[in-house]
Design an enzyme around this catalytic site. Structure first.
Site, mmCIF file in Angstrom:
data_model
loop_
_atom_site.group_PDB
_atom_site.id
_atom_site.type_symbol
_atom_site.label_atom_id
_atom_site.label_comp_id
_atom_site.label_asym_id
_atom_site.label_seq_id
_atom_site.Cartn_x
_atom_site.Cartn_y
_atom_site.Cartn_z
ATOM 1 N N THR A 123 4.478 2.369 5.683
ATOM 2 C CA THR A 123 3.085 1.910 5.723
ATOM 3 C C THR A 123 2.316 2.787 6.694
ATOM 4 O O THR A 123 2.851 3.158 7.741
ATOM 5 C CB THR A 123 2.951 0.436 6.157
ATOM 6 O OG1 THR A 123 1.571 0.170 6.470
ATOM 7 C CG2 THR A 123 3.784 0.090 7.383
ATOM 8 N N ARG A 145 -5.513 -2.339 8.687
ATOM 9 C CA ARG A 145 -5.548 -3.792 8.483
ATOM 10 C C ARG A 145 -5.851 -4.462 9.804
ATOM 11 O O ARG A 145 -6.874 -4.167 10.409
ATOM 12 C CB ARG A 145 -4.219 -4.282 7.888
ATOM 13 C CG ARG A 145 -4.353 -5.631 7.196
ATOM 14 C CD ARG A 145 -3.031 -6.108 6.661
ATOM 15 N NE ARG A 145 -2.574 -5.328 5.531
ATOM 16 C CZ ARG A 145 -2.938 -5.553 4.283
ATOM 17 N NH1 ARG A 145 -3.741 -6.531 3.995
ATOM 18 N NH2 ARG A 145 -2.486 -4.809 3.309
ATOM 19 N N ALA A 148 -12.380 10.867 21.397
ATOM 20 C CA ALA A 148 -13.504 9.957 21.096
ATOM 21 C C ALA A 148 -14.038 9.299 22.368
ATOM 22 O O ALA A 148 -13.291 9.108 23.331
ATOM 23 C CB ALA A 148 -13.030 8.894 20.114
ATOM 24 N N GLN A 152 -7.165 8.113 3.658
ATOM 25 C CA GLN A 152 -6.084 8.093 4.662
ATOM 26 C C GLN A 152 -4.727 7.766 4.047
ATOM 27 O O GLN A 152 -3.699 7.942 4.684
ATOM 28 C CB GLN A 152 -6.383 7.035 5.730
ATOM 29 C CG GLN A 152 -7.610 7.351 6.551
ATOM 30 C CD GLN A 152 -8.184 6.095 7.202
ATOM 31 O OE1 GLN A 152 -7.932 5.827 8.360
ATOM 32 N NE2 GLN A 152 -8.951 5.325 6.455
ATOM 33 N N ARG A 153 -4.719 7.226 2.845
ATOM 34 C CA ARG A 153 -3.447 6.862 2.219
ATOM 35 C C ARG A 153 -2.870 8.001 1.373
ATOM 36 O O ARG A 153 -1.701 7.946 0.978
ATOM 37 C CB ARG A 153 -3.634 5.608 1.346
ATOM 38 C CG ARG A 153 -3.894 4.346 2.117
ATOM 39 C CD ARG A 153 -2.833 3.304 1.843
ATOM 40 N NE ARG A 153 -2.863 2.856 0.481
ATOM 41 C CZ ARG A 153 -3.364 1.688 0.075
ATOM 42 N NH1 ARG A 153 -3.896 0.860 0.955
ATOM 43 N NH2 ARG A 153 -3.328 1.346 -1.185
ATOM 44 N N VAL A 171 17.775 8.532 -4.005
ATOM 45 C CA VAL A 171 18.314 8.953 -5.311
ATOM 46 C C VAL A 171 19.423 9.990 -5.133
ATOM 47 O O VAL A 171 20.528 9.864 -5.673
ATOM 48 C CB VAL A 171 17.175 9.513 -6.206
ATOM 49 C CG1 VAL A 171 17.731 10.180 -7.463
ATOM 50 C CG2 VAL A 171 16.213 8.388 -6.586
ATOM 51 N N ASP A 222 0.034 1.785 8.491
ATOM 52 C CA ASP A 222 -0.525 0.954 9.574
ATOM 53 C C ASP A 222 0.321 0.908 10.849
ATOM 54 O O ASP A 222 -0.184 0.504 11.900
ATOM 55 C CB ASP A 222 -0.702 -0.499 9.092
ATOM 56 C CG ASP A 222 -1.636 -0.609 7.906
ATOM 57 O OD1 ASP A 222 -2.439 0.311 7.694
ATOM 58 O OD2 ASP A 222 -1.558 -1.625 7.181
ATOM 59 N N ARG A 224 0.828 -4.952 -5.133
ATOM 60 C CA ARG A 224 0.981 -6.143 -4.300
ATOM 61 C C ARG A 224 1.233 -7.282 -5.286
ATOM 62 O O ARG A 224 0.417 -7.512 -6.180
ATOM 63 C CB ARG A 224 -0.280 -6.382 -3.474
ATOM 64 C CG ARG A 224 -0.619 -5.205 -2.562
ATOM 65 C CD ARG A 224 -1.661 -5.567 -1.540
ATOM 66 N NE ARG A 224 -2.192 -4.384 -0.855
ATOM 67 C CZ ARG A 224 -1.600 -3.783 0.172
ATOM 68 N NH1 ARG A 224 -0.459 -4.230 0.633
ATOM 69 N NH2 ARG A 224 -2.161 -2.723 0.737
ATOM 70 N N ASP A 240 5.202 -4.731 6.074
ATOM 71 C CA ASP A 240 5.578 -6.065 6.523
ATOM 72 C C ASP A 240 5.694 -7.082 5.370
ATOM 73 O O ASP A 240 6.685 -7.816 5.268
ATOM 74 C CB ASP A 240 4.477 -6.505 7.499
ATOM 75 C CG ASP A 240 4.988 -7.493 8.485
ATOM 76 O OD1 ASP A 240 6.113 -7.304 8.965
ATOM 77 O OD2 ASP A 240 4.267 -8.471 8.753
ATOM 78 N N ARG A 246 13.423 10.146 -2.878
ATOM 79 C CA ARG A 246 14.299 11.317 -3.116
ATOM 80 C C ARG A 246 15.600 11.188 -2.320
ATOM 81 O O ARG A 246 16.698 11.434 -2.840
ATOM 82 C CB ARG A 246 13.540 12.585 -2.724
ATOM 83 C CG ARG A 246 14.333 13.871 -2.825
ATOM 84 C CD ARG A 246 13.430 15.027 -2.421
ATOM 85 N NE ARG A 246 14.154 16.288 -2.383
ATOM 86 C CZ ARG A 246 14.813 16.734 -1.323
ATOM 87 N NH1 ARG A 246 14.866 15.996 -0.221
ATOM 88 N NH2 ARG A 246 15.426 17.903 -1.361
ATOM 89 N N GLY A 280 0.839 -1.210 0.000
ATOM 90 C CA GLY A 280 0.000 0.000 0.000
ATOM 91 C C GLY A 280 0.865 1.247 0.000
ATOM 92 O O GLY A 280 1.867 1.313 0.709
ATOM 93 N N ASP A 316 2.465 -1.215 11.686
ATOM 94 C CA ASP A 316 2.324 -2.582 12.218
ATOM 95 C C ASP A 316 3.580 -3.430 12.032
ATOM 96 O O ASP A 316 3.501 -4.649 11.906
ATOM 97 C CB ASP A 316 1.115 -3.271 11.561
ATOM 98 C CG ASP A 316 1.257 -3.353 10.053
ATOM 99 O OD1 ASP A 316 2.172 -2.713 9.485
ATOM 100 O OD2 ASP A 316 0.457 -4.058 9.414
#
Ligand code: F6P
Length: 332
Positions: A129, A175, A190, A256-257, A28, A131, A76, A107, A25, A15, A133
């Site tokens: 990522t 995920r 929240a 969100q990505r 490189v 996540d 993927r 991962d 950058r 992702g 995670d």
């Protein structure tokens, strides 16, 4: 004596995450500064099989540090998961005389990198990522931007939810990990944060909390639900049926990505991109870059991949104290 590193490659995999471009950058520009030829491989591991190698120059990464997504594209790749997939990819990399490969991803991408390392390819991993995670690192590129995006969206949903005196469920990505839920939930105040690591499926408690909260005159009630739990629409329907309080679900999804990376993501991405090339140039082999205890470290890929992820206590404790748990606290 180690042989000189002359040609290296970089790819982004899995992702996309905001800050990947800043990492590219860094790779490189550092490579060029050291006189190393640098090749961008498009579309992640799939681009190895399709031989999508393109030499990159300093100007290819001009004005990219602020861009979301990845200029190298990502994918993927199923082929890398097949038994003979990594060996074939390694052979192609060797044909292209690649002395080292920088993999920017999560991962799954690191598992692919680990397989390539077993086939004689020198790999350096940069954690990218949203996540957060990955066990071996306290930080992954993209997490900070994704959380800020989620916080912005939740604040807006809260405005509308309060105006209508509704309960709102906001589902965030991650995920099977609850980090985005946890941090965005704390940051938006929240009432509930549901994450796979701790959620006990006790909907009765959620419903009681909402009823008591409403009796106390609270006009909003925000439940952050992690993707790993899911079923936000079903949960909203069940809560509304049980309480009579209008309940709406919003699944934030891919927004969100995307977006321009935060300064934190740009900074760590730049630091890691630079370090990845320094490691390759110094002859280091098969390392993952990690943030640990506030510092930058590199770990052996096999050791790093064995490390487990633990949510820091200070975060869960804070969430526990500041969210509304009717069954634990009977007065506020
Ligand atoms: O790993 C990042 C992530 O956005 C997860 O939060 C989510 O579960 C997954 O990717 C979605 O993957 P895809 O882009 O393949 O739909």
């Amino acid at each position: 004596m180690r042989s000189k590193v002359e040609r290296i490659a970089v790819l982004t995999s899995g992702g996309d995450a905001p800050g990947m471009n800043a990492a590219i950058r860094g790779v490189v520009r550092t490579a060029i500064g050291k006189g190393i030829r640098i090749y961008g491989i498009r579309k992640g591991y799939a681009g190895i099989y399709e031989e999508e190698f393109r030499e990159m120059y300093a100007e290819d990464v001009s004005h990219t540090i602020n861009l979301g997504g990845t200029i190298l594209y990502t994918a993927r790749c199923q082929r890398m998961k097949e038994d003979d997939g990594p060996a074939e990819a390694a052979e192609i990399l060797k044909q292209h005389k690649i002395d080292g490969l920088v993999v920017i991803g999560g991962d799954g991408s690191f598992r692919g990198a680990q397989c390539l390392s077993k086939c004689g390819i020198n790999v350096i991993g940069i954690p990218g990522t949203i996540d957060l995670d990955i066990g071996c690192t306290d930080y992954t590129i993209g997490f900070d931007t994704a959380v800020n995006t989620a916080v912005d969206a939740i604040d807006k949903i809260k405005d509308s939810s309060t105006s209508h005196e509704r309960c709102s469920i906001v589902e965030v990505m991650g995920r099977s990990a609850g980090y985005i839920a946890l941090v965005s939930g704390i940051a938006t105040g929240a009432e509930e944060i549901l994450m796979p690591e701790t959620y006990d499926n006790n909907e009765e408690r959620l419903i009681n909390n909402l009823i008591v909260n409403r009796k106390r005159g609270h006009t909003h009630h925000i439940i952050i639900n992690a993707e790993g739990i899911g079923d936000s629409i079903g949960l909203a329907e069940r809560i509304e049926a049980a309480t009579g309080i209008e309940t709406r679900a919003s699944v934030l999804g891919y927004l969100q990505r995307g977006g321009s990376p935060t300064s934190r993501d740009r900074m760590y991405a730049s630091v890691m991109g630079t370090r990845a090339v320094e490691l390759l140039a110094s002859g280091a082999r098969n390392r993952l870059l990690c943030i640990s205890g506030g510092g930058l470290v590199d770990r052996d890929i096999d050791e790093a991949m064995k490390m487990e992820k633990h949510i820091p206590d200070y975060l869960t404790r804070t969430a526990d104290v500041l969210t509304y748990h009717y069954t634990k606290k009977n007065s506020i």
